[in-house]
Write a protein that holds these residues in place. Structure first.
Motif, short mmCIF file in Angstrom:
data_model
loop_
_atom_site.label_atom_id
_atom_site.label_comp_id
_atom_site.label_asym_id
_atom_site.label_seq_id
_atom_site.Cartn_x
_atom_site.Cartn_y
_atom_site.Cartn_z
N GLY A 118 0.80 -1.21 0.00
CA GLY A 118 0.00 0.00 0.00
C GLY A 118 0.83 1.27 0.00
N HIS A 119 0.34 2.26 0.75
CA HIS A 119 0.95 3.60 0.84
C HIS A 119 0.76 4.42 -0.43
CE1 HIS A 119 2.95 2.82 4.70
NE2 HIS A 119 3.32 1.65 4.21
N GLY A 121 -2.71 4.94 -1.55
CA GLY A 121 -4.10 5.36 -1.55
C GLY A 121 -4.98 4.61 -2.52
N SER A 127 -4.29 -2.72 -2.25
CA SER A 127 -3.21 -2.21 -1.38
C SER A 127 -2.65 -3.26 -0.43
CB SER A 127 -3.75 -1.04 -0.54
OG SER A 127 -4.32 -0.04 -1.35
N GLN A 128 -3.08 -4.50 -0.56
CA GLN A 128 -2.74 -5.49 0.46
C GLN A 128 -1.42 -6.20 0.18
OE1 GLN A 128 -6.76 -7.64 1.57
NE2 GLN A 128 -6.80 -7.01 -0.56
N SER A 303 1.10 -4.56 10.13
CA SER A 303 0.03 -3.58 9.96
C SER A 303 -1.22 -4.00 10.74
CB SER A 303 -0.31 -3.42 8.47
OG SER A 303 0.80 -2.92 7.76
N ILE A 308 -7.87 -1.75 4.51
CA ILE A 308 -7.01 -0.60 4.23
C ILE A 308 -7.84 0.50 3.56
CG2 ILE A 308 -4.96 0.19 2.99
CD1 ILE A 308 -3.95 -2.74 3.11
N SER A 310 -8.88 4.12 1.62
CA SER A 310 -8.37 4.87 0.48
C SER A 310 -7.71 6.17 0.91
CB SER A 310 -9.49 5.17 -0.52
OG SER A 310 -10.06 3.98 -1.02
N LYS A 312 -5.22 8.51 2.31
CA LYS A 312 -3.80 8.29 2.59
C LYS A 312 -3.47 8.54 4.05
CE LYS A 312 -1.54 8.74 -1.87
NZ LYS A 312 -0.40 9.30 -2.60
N LYS A 314 -5.50 8.04 6.67
CA LYS A 314 -5.95 6.88 7.44
C LYS A 314 -5.12 5.63 7.09
CE LYS A 314 -10.70 8.46 8.07
NZ LYS A 314 -12.14 8.19 7.81
N GLU A 315 -4.77 5.50 5.82
CA GLU A 315 -3.93 4.37 5.40
C GLU A 315 -2.61 4.38 6.15
OE1 GLU A 315 -2.62 2.65 1.07
OE2 GLU A 315 -1.97 4.69 1.56
#
Length: 334
Positions: A118-119, A121, A127-128, A303, A308, A310, A312, A314-315
């Motif tokens: 991820g990272h 967005g 994103s996993q 994590s 996850i 969208s 950024k 909160k991600e």
């Protein structure tokens, strides 16, 4: 040396050197050249052996298995590693089993490349880091791309064996520069390698005898951890040794065991969701082998076990980043 370009050049070299190599994946043909542009130019150079597929990971896995059984060396790209779930049955129940089921008379050397992490967005389903679900599958190797391992050597190993392999490539590695050891150093860090063609790279600001913590990480998290241990060493004289394996399953625990036998402390780092993970396996193995020499329990950094988002912001609060790595090293070094 940008990682995505080096990886693309590696695939070009494999196609040039071995007529059995074929590339399959969604949108990998020119002019698009793949979601992360790793395969750009390859379908123009090798139009019969670089083929765009329908949007069906199950079909990619099935065709790759058939090609491998017929003597080809397929390299299958999964655009987003989240969709490895759509390949799971064929990888676990077919591709990984053939060689053992038929006593070596049939081999299925499929290489599955998957963009993970991820990272960026991209949200809950793009994103996993799902590689933990493939760890421990008999006869399946899981290898993680890193900036400290030459992709040419990695793929030479893949294509020189008759075993299937899952190669996970964190998306944020693609635009980074490879940082391979030169004269025993990477930047200000000492660098050594152990373990043959897919080595564990060991990085530290001082010899391990002067380190108080061992850190075990792979992929993008290894890049973050290297920056953290370098900064802590230079600014605060907190010394840690970072171990970066290429192959994360089956794992060569010997380098980790040797490091922890000296430091007495281990922090594991991964971006996948917490629980039932690579880090917990490391904690189990090292605790069993070095129980009397550990100064504190193994600290598993992973994590948050949730969807996850969208956003950024909160991600970033859910996925492992530099802050979590630094906090764990500081706590272990006390």
């Amino acid at each position: 040396m940008i990682f995505a370009k080096e990886l693309g050049d590696t695939l070009r070299g494999a196609l040039t050197d071995d007529p059995r190599v074929v590339l399959l994946g969604e949108d990998i043909a020119d002019p698009y050249g793949g979601a992360f542009k790793v395969t750009r130019g390859l379908s123009t150079a090798f139009p019969q052996r670089v083929r765009t597929t329908p949007i069906s990971e199950g079909a990619i896995a099935g065709v790759s298995a058939g090609l491998a059984l017929a003597g080809y060396r397929p390299i299958a790209e999964v655009m987003f590693g989240d969709f490895l779930t759509l390949m799971f049955d064929q990888v676990v129940n077919h591709i990984a089993k053939y060689q053992a089921m038929y006593a070596g008379q049939a081999t299925c050397p499929v290489v599955v490349r998957a963009a993970t992490g991820g990272h960026r967005g991209y949200g809950p389903t793009h994103s996993q880091s799902l590689e933990k679900h493939f760890l421990g599958v008999p006869h399946l190797r899981v290898v993680a791309a890193s900036l400290f391992h030459d992709p040419r050597e990695v793929f030479s190993d893949f294509l020189g064996r008759d075993e299937p392999v899952l190669y996970v490539e964190h998306k944020l590695l693609y635009p980074q520069h490879l940082t391979l050891p030169v004269n025993g150093r990477i930047g200000d860090l000492l660098a050594t390698s152990e373990g043959g063609p897919l080595p564990t790279v060991r990085l530290s600001a001082v010899p391990v005898e002067d380190c108080t913590v061992s850190v075990l990480a792979y992929g993008y998290q290894a890049m973050l951890a290297a920056k953290v241990i370098e900064r802590l060493a230079m600014e605060e004289e907190i010394f840690a040794e970072l171990l970066v394996p290429a192959q994360i399953a089956p794992m060569d625990w010997a380098p980790v065991e040797r490091s922890v036998a000296v430091t007495g402390r281990l922090v594991t780092v991964e971006e996948g969701a917490d629980g039932w993970s690579w880090g917990t396996e490391a904690a189990s193995v090292i605790s069993r082998r070095l129980f009397g020499r550990l100064r504190r329990p193994v600290d598993v950094v992973a994590s948050e076990a949730t969807v996850i988002p969208s956003s950024k912001t909160k991600e970033a609060s859910i996925l492992v980043g530099s802050a979590q790595i630094e906090a764990a090293i500081r706590a272990a070094a006390r």
